[in-house]
Design a protein around this motif. Sequence first.
Motif, short mmCIF file in Angstrom:
data_model
loop_
_atom_site.label_atom_id
_atom_site.label_comp_id
_atom_site.label_asym_id
_atom_site.label_seq_id
_atom_site.Cartn_x
_atom_site.Cartn_y
_atom_site.Cartn_z
N GLU A 177 0.86 -1.34 -0.14
CA GLU A 177 -0.05 0.07 0.07
C GLU A 177 0.84 1.22 0.01
O GLU A 177 0.61 2.19 -0.76
CB GLU A 177 -1.03 0.07 1.47
N VAL A 178 2.01 1.40 0.83
CA VAL A 178 2.64 2.31 0.85
C VAL A 178 3.57 2.52 -0.50
O VAL A 178 3.66 3.66 -1.05
CB VAL A 178 3.72 2.36 1.83
N HIS A 179 4.01 1.52 -1.13
CA HIS A 179 4.75 1.75 -2.31
C HIS A 179 3.67 2.02 -3.39
O HIS A 179 4.21 2.85 -4.35
CB HIS A 179 5.28 0.45 -2.75
N ARG A 180 2.38 1.63 -3.29
CA ARG A 180 1.43 1.97 -4.62
C ARG A 180 0.97 3.47 -4.27
O ARG A 180 1.00 4.28 -5.21
CB ARG A 180 0.30 1.13 -4.38
N THR A 181 0.85 3.93 -3.00
CA THR A 181 0.11 5.28 -2.85
C THR A 181 1.18 6.24 -2.47
O THR A 181 0.83 7.59 -2.76
CB THR A 181 -0.84 5.35 -1.70
N GLY A 182 2.55 5.95 -2.03
CA GLY A 182 3.51 6.90 -1.77
C GLY A 182 3.30 7.85 -0.45
O GLY A 182 3.77 8.50 -0.10
N GLU A 183 2.31 7.09 0.43
CA GLU A 183 2.04 7.84 1.58
C GLU A 183 2.54 6.82 2.83
O GLU A 183 2.52 5.81 2.77
CB GLU A 183 0.41 7.75 1.98
N SER A 184 3.20 7.53 3.77
CA SER A 184 3.61 6.95 4.76
C SER A 184 2.69 6.00 5.60
O SER A 184 1.36 6.47 5.90
CB SER A 184 4.43 7.76 5.74
N TYR A 185 3.27 5.10 6.17
CA TYR A 185 2.07 4.63 7.36
C TYR A 185 2.91 4.41 8.77
O TYR A 185 4.19 4.10 8.84
CB TYR A 185 1.97 2.85 6.98
N ILE A 186 2.15 4.69 9.82
CA ILE A 186 2.75 4.75 11.18
C ILE A 186 1.94 3.88 12.08
O ILE A 186 0.76 3.67 12.11
CB ILE A 186 2.71 6.33 11.69
N GLY A 187 2.68 2.79 12.54
CA GLY A 187 1.98 1.87 13.57
C GLY A 187 2.59 1.87 15.05
O GLY A 187 3.76 2.32 15.07
N ARG A 188 1.69 1.86 15.92
CA ARG A 188 1.82 1.99 17.31
C ARG A 188 1.47 0.75 18.06
O ARG A 188 0.65 0.33 18.10
CB ARG A 188 1.23 3.27 18.04
N ASP A 189 2.51 0.19 18.85
CA ASP A 189 2.18 -0.72 19.65
C ASP A 189 1.52 -1.99 19.02
O ASP A 189 0.66 -2.51 19.30
CB ASP A 189 1.25 -0.71 20.83
#
Length: 444
Positions: free
Chosen positions: A86-98
């Motif tokens: 998804e990040v590679h396709r959209t170019g939008e970062s993803y942040i995950g917590r815990d």
Amino acid sequence: MMAAPGQHPSAAQPSAAGQVEEDDLRVLFGQSTVTFASLVGPAHVVESANPAFFATIGEDRARTGVPLVEVMPELADQGFIALLDEVHRTGESYIGRDVRAVLGTGAQAREAFFDFTYEPRRGPEGAVTGVRMIGVEITQVKHARRLMAEHRALLEQIARQAPLGEVLDGMARCIENLAPQEVLVSVLLAEPDGLHLRHGAGPSLPDFYNQAIDGIATGEGVGSCGTAAHRREPVVVTDIATDPFWDDFRDLADQAGLAACWSTPILARDGGLLGTFAMYHRAPRVPQDSDLALARVFAGTAALAIERHHDEQARRDAETRAEAARAALAEVVSTERELRAEAEQRATAAAELADRIQAAAASQAAAPHPEHCQLGGADGCTAPAELKVADSWGDSAWGCHSHVEEAMVTVRSVFIADEELGGLAAYVNRRPARARHTDHPPTT
């Protein structure tokens, strides 16, 4: 060394015990390490990664130039590869917590938690060429938070004086739940003489095993716990099958499926032995620093619970003894009162009897003195009446010496009396036998 500004002088140099506790907590909380990996293309080929990344996933999987899914196939079913897509396709970062992740497969699998970011990599013209993975493993921090929460709950139980068995059982289950690998916890309590250990808690150990070790002696070479209690220091047996300390218990351990045992003595504030705290494992295992720190932390908690229990038991015993003493004193007082009342009743009765006797004697003294003996029976007696006899019923009669003596032998409660109430003196001073009536020879 001088204290820092605003710091109390005593805080500048913590006690040895306090320093050990701080070190244990530091080990348990750990230091999170930043992991980094650079992935290229839609297949997420591992181009480069830092040592922390490979240490996290396992050094045996430290490879570059291959897709991440080949290095860590377990990520596909957990949704992480789809997030990278998804990040590679959209170019939008993803942040995950815990975020929870299971790293590895089979017996090597372990649960871990991360805070991480997936950032797109862009080429000169701005097109996405890959993804950067930056993460911080927070597994130790998360476990430490759970540990502190459980520890606080145990302290609250101790503070409200929950039963010792309940506290120790809860502590054992807490450690078993917190440990990253399977562990079975046992707590043994020292008898007052310190020569034997009794069962305290062992919720996950087989009943037959708990029963078999209940009452084991303390001494060198008596398993892990007996030796730790004897030495007053931790004893780590990494392989029960080969360790000589377990020669007498090896078959028992094998029957229970136990392969390693690390035992820590539970000591009172004055150094006295309170018991032992043991961590068993199904396979041979060498403890890590975090394992030993965990054991020390909970051994200290167990010591607090056991000492509080001993103090409370001593208080209850003292109260029981005091109550028994009060009851015994009350019984003595009651008995004394009863005896006093009985004595007073007897004294009253005796006084009344004496009054009756005295009244009867006075009454008898006023009676006329007969000439002849009145004690001769139906046939009568012509001997002169020289002595008067009386009884406590108020009856009296005059008689000769022989019949008076016979009456005194035959009739109960008969005494000699004269007009001056000195009957005994009159009897002692009676006339010699030769002066008595010849028809009634004297008796002795």
